[in-house]
Design a protein around this motif. Sequence first.
Motif, short mmCIF file in Angstrom:
data_model
loop_
_atom_site.label_atom_id
_atom_site.label_comp_id
_atom_site.label_asym_id
_atom_site.label_seq_id
_atom_site.Cartn_x
_atom_site.Cartn_y
_atom_site.Cartn_z
N ALA A 204 0.95 -1.32 0.05
CA ALA A 204 0.08 -0.07 -0.16
C ALA A 204 0.91 1.17 0.11
CB ALA A 204 -0.94 0.04 1.27
N ILE A 205 1.99 1.41 0.65
CA ILE A 205 2.95 2.42 0.91
C ILE A 205 3.50 2.77 -0.55
CG2 ILE A 205 5.12 3.30 1.61
CD1 ILE A 205 4.47 2.11 4.43
N ALA A 206 4.07 1.60 -1.15
CA ALA A 206 4.59 1.62 -2.42
C ALA A 206 3.57 2.18 -3.41
CB ALA A 206 5.05 0.27 -2.89
N LEU A 207 2.20 1.71 -3.32
CA LEU A 207 1.42 2.12 -4.60
C LEU A 207 0.87 3.71 -4.27
CD1 LEU A 207 -0.64 -1.27 -4.73
CD2 LEU A 207 0.65 -0.30 -6.40
N VAL A 208 0.49 3.94 -3.11
CA VAL A 208 0.05 5.38 -2.87
C VAL A 208 1.04 6.20 -3.02
CG1 VAL A 208 0.66 5.69 -0.25
CG2 VAL A 208 -1.34 6.66 -1.09
N PHE A 209 2.64 5.90 -2.61
CA PHE A 209 3.47 7.05 -3.13
C PHE A 209 3.79 7.06 -4.73
CE2 PHE A 209 3.95 7.66 1.29
CZ PHE A 209 4.30 8.85 1.29
#
Length: 527
Positions: free
Chosen positions: A285-290
Amino acid sequence: MSSPSLEHRVPEAVHRRRWAILAVLMFSLLIVVLDNSILNVAVKVIATPEPVGLGATQSQLEWAINSYTLVFAGLLFTAGLLGDRLGRRKMLMIGTLVFGIGSVLAAVSASPGQLIAFRAVMGLGGALVMPATLAILMNVFERDEQPKAIGIWAGSVGLAIAVGPITGGVLLDHFWWGSVFLINAPVVVVALLGMVFLVPESKDPRPGRLDPVGVGMSIAGLVLLVFGIIRGGELADFTDPLVLLTAGAGLAVLVAFVVYEKRLEHPSVDISYFRRPAFAAAVSAIALVFFALMGVTFFSAFYLQSVRGYTPLESGLMILPLAVAQMVFAPRARLVVDRFGARLTCTVGMALVAAGLAAFTLFDADTPVWAMGVVFFVQGTGMAHIMPPVTVAIMQTLPREKAGSGSALNSTFRQVGGALGVAVLGSVLSTVYRSEIEGSLGAVPAGVRDAAGESIEATLGAAEKLGPAGRELVGPAHDAFLHAMHITAVGSAAVALLGALVVGLFLPGRAAPEAEEAAPEPVSAGR
């Protein structure tokens, strides 16, 4: 300093000043995030020919951002491991000092090449700072207070997002472009004083044997992968042989790193954590949102300044609603998670981010200011309900003595996702813009026509040199950029929706997370 002893609770002396320590950690984080948010406002000025700016090209501007990202992402994991082994306070202080030195050097850069090099020095400092702040937080707060502390820590990102562009705008209105970097120097001095007098040292009491092979593989793999991503975005061609070679080699080295670590008795990172759905979903989720947000952040500065004609200060003020939303909601996100569960909270947060990104498809040269403010506020609200819960999910999966490597994993996925977002979405923007503007460049001399089609700033610069004849280029340049921005925004929103799907399927609901139930007893920090 003595090694931390195995205890069940944080020492009382540390516990009493934990909120003051958190303030120092927030100040340290502020330095790193503030600099990047300032740079987003300053890119247009740096692109202006000398003596106002450095005359940086679109490619050089991307490298001014990406040289930092390359070093930062490549060394984050290693920096986290060093903090666990040698001391997190020590790494925090060294990183802050290096960041300050790099900032001063960047401020006096005489060419785009020097700026790119000194930004890399700042990336080294940032890599040492970022994992240490969150790792120290985990070691000075008891488990039940960690979600609240992480929410406040994440809210400080919103403060930096607000302070950075506004400060940058004020500085650029009154001083030369280098002042946006020089402003870091006094902040660094204050932060170092707080670290000396307040922050306790902590480290892993049983770090095991050194793993130089694993550390080397992680650095090589991350640097090669991020370089390939950045180069692909720069060329707007991910099938280029150099791109395929470097990115492919990076992925191969990282796969080999995972295989190697699984076989070690004392690995640098316990790969088994990724088998837990909540942990894997959180880092994804962190990778996708950033990925989604960083690409939009890069082109929004050009939309606000080149298309709308805002000054750097006005452009910075436009980001204020996003920052306010983060500052207001991030510290309270734990209350929403307690009531509705991490799964629903993060899924709705991702959906809000996707909606905000999709709204960029409606932006044109005359979009009301209040409408843009609402969109930025929605994005900030979404982010505030994503970052604290997923960070808690990651950090509480690992034992406290491994907090440095856990924080590094959190930051590494964010930076790789952000680099990929700038590269992929930046290449989409560049490719669509060029295809739209090419038919309008007939009046531009053949020798500079190709460069004039690289970006809206390049086109407007060529139009200015043509004098009255160039005025006819301004309208098509704005239209071409808006069309490219709309298409890029659709891609960003799709990635955010993918993130919503991931967290909706795999993050825990209202029941106690598996990580919380299985976590070992914490190890306290020693002074």
